[in-house]
Design an enzyme around this catalytic site. Structure first.
Site, PDB file in Angstrom:
ATOM      1  N   PRO A  93       0.877  -1.056   0.017  1.00 41.65           N
ATOM      2  CA  PRO A  93       0.090   0.086   0.025  1.00 41.65           C
ATOM      3  C   PRO A  93       0.683   1.199  -0.121  1.00 41.65           C
ATOM      4  O   PRO A  93       0.372   2.263  -0.512  1.00 41.65           O
ATOM      5  CB  PRO A  93      -0.580  -0.135   1.463  1.00 41.65           C
ATOM      6  CG  PRO A  93      -0.679  -1.544   1.694  1.00 41.65           C
ATOM      7  CD  PRO A  93       0.683  -2.005   1.327  1.00 41.65           C
ATOM      8  N   ARG A 158      -1.845  -9.334 -21.262  1.00 41.29           N
ATOM      9  CA  ARG A 158      -2.824  -9.214 -22.025  1.00 41.29           C
ATOM     10  C   ARG A 158      -2.191  -7.892 -23.168  1.00 41.29           C
ATOM     11  O   ARG A 158      -3.086  -7.746 -24.101  1.00 41.29           O
ATOM     12  CB  ARG A 158      -4.132  -8.864 -21.598  1.00 41.29           C
ATOM     13  CG  ARG A 158      -4.340  -7.653 -20.365  1.00 41.29           C
ATOM     14  CD  ARG A 158      -5.705  -7.815 -19.757  1.00 41.29           C
ATOM     15  NE  ARG A 158      -6.806  -7.867 -20.828  1.00 41.29           N
ATOM     16  CZ  ARG A 158      -7.114  -7.084 -21.319  1.00 41.29           C
ATOM     17  NH1 ARG A 158      -6.600  -5.809 -21.433  1.00 41.29           N
ATOM     18  NH2 ARG A 158      -8.178  -7.521 -22.188  1.00 41.29           N
TER      19      ARG A 158
HETATM   20  C1  4GT Z   1      -2.665  -3.899  -0.141  1.00 42.64           C
HETATM   21  C2  4GT Z   1      -1.956  -3.972  -1.116  1.00 42.64           C
HETATM   22  C3  4GT Z   1      -0.684  -4.707  -1.213  1.00 42.64           C
HETATM   23  C4  4GT Z   1      -1.013  -5.515   0.741  1.00 42.64           C
HETATM   24  C5  4GT Z   1      -2.287  -2.933  -2.257  1.00 42.64           C
HETATM   25  C6  4GT Z   1       2.762  -6.484   2.735  1.00 42.64           C
HETATM   26  C7  4GT Z   1       2.068  -7.380   3.574  1.00 42.64           C
HETATM   27  C8  4GT Z   1       1.745  -5.822   1.922  1.00 42.64           C
HETATM   28  C9  4GT Z   1       0.615  -7.567   3.298  1.00 42.64           C
HETATM   29  C10 4GT Z   1       0.682  -7.060   1.988  1.00 42.64           C
HETATM   30  N1  4GT Z   1      -1.899  -4.613   1.205  1.00 42.64           N
HETATM   31  N2  4GT Z   1      -0.465  -5.461  -0.248  1.00 42.64           N
HETATM   32  N3  4GT Z   1      -0.123  -4.965  -2.539  1.00 42.64           N
HETATM   33  N4  4GT Z   1      -3.287  -2.106  -2.175  1.00 42.64           N
HETATM   34  N5  4GT Z   1      -0.754  -6.088   1.867  1.00 42.64           N
HETATM   35  O1  4GT Z   1      -1.888  -2.971  -3.504  1.00 42.64           O
END
Ligand code: 4GT
Length: 250
Positions: A93, A158
């Site tokens: 995130p 794609r």
């Molecule tokens: C959200 C996203 C992501 C997570 C997103 C590290 C441990 C990150 C859990 C993981 N949450 N990854 N790629 N919004 N959580 O892309």
């Protein structure tokens, strides 16, 4: 008929089986079967040394939750890079939100290493040392980065030349020219009293294309005004949008 390998992905994950959702179905499944795309999955657990094959570790500073253990993850990254170096992407995130422009750039690479974190994530020094690009699906939290890695595999694949058949061509997709898609209709001609727009039944393809462009402009204006601000409109597009706006009520 088979062609040459166009791109390979190395997915680093504690749950490699999750990737079968993209690798064994549909467009990506076919691209892999034809040898155009390769997906190698690397499990950090296979790089542990201890009896319990430990892949998590406690955070310095305390607090709830665990982190991915450094050594098995680093060995997995190095293993992914040893045959062929590739851009390393960490899904989180904290990353930049993925858009079509980024996917187009990634589709030009030969090898992408996708790190899917679990628990509370990975040690910051692994990011500094190994990660080229930190990417996010959007402002929400997942239990792991796998869905983000799978989204990249699907979306990049794609776009590769000759992966999509003519019927499913990527040239008309949403975002390719910065606009949302136009509405689509299939049978029946009247569904619960609601008719298919008559222009689509007219057989006049020039008129249909003009209507679709107007719908794309109008829907982008209504649903994603931020996209329109990033895009210049031609004189024709400006006029089509103004007509849409003058007809738009509520
Ligand atoms: C959200 C996203 C992501 C997570 C997103 C590290 C441990 C990150 C859990 C993981 N949450 N990854 N790629 N919004 N959580 O892309």
């Amino acid at each position: 008929m088979s062609t040459d390998l166009q791109i390979s992905f190395s997915g680093i994950s504690l749950f490699p089986e999750m990737f079968t959702a993209v690798t064994e179905q549909g467009v990506v499944g076919r691209a892999i079967a034809k040898g155009r795309v390769k997906v190698d999955l690397i499990n950090p657990r296979d790089f542990t040394q201890d009896k319990h094959r430990t892949v998590d570790d406690r955070p310095y500073g305390g607090g709830p939750g665990m982190l991915m253990k450094v050594e098995p993850l680093e060995k997995a990254i190095q293993f992914a890079q040893q045959k062929q170096p590739g851009k390393v992407i960490y899904l989180s995130p904290q990353g930049q939100t993925i858009n079509h422009e980024m996917i187009k750039k990634l589709a030009q690479e030969q090898h992408l290493v996708l790190i899917a974190g679990r628990y509370e994530g990975i040690d910051e020094r692994l990011i500094s040392k190994h990660v080229d690009l930190e990417l996010s699906l959007g402002d929400f939290v997942l239990s792991g980065g796998e869905l983000g890695a799978m989204a990249i595999i699907d979306s990049v694949t794609r776009l590769l030349p000759e992966v999509l058949g003519h019927e499913e061509s990527a040239v008309q997709d949403s975002f390719v020219d910065g606009l949302l898609d136009h509405p689509h209709y299939t049978r029946p001609e009247i569904y619960e009293g609601s008719k298919v727009p008559s222009v689509l039944l007219s057989g006049n393809h020039q008129k249909i294309e003009k209507w679709r462009l107007q719908q794309r402009l109008g829907r982008t204006w209504l649903k994603r005004p931020d996209l329109l601000k990033q895009r210049e409109l031609t004189q024709e597009e400006q006029l089509l949008l103004e007509e849409f706006q003058s007809q738009y009520v509520e």
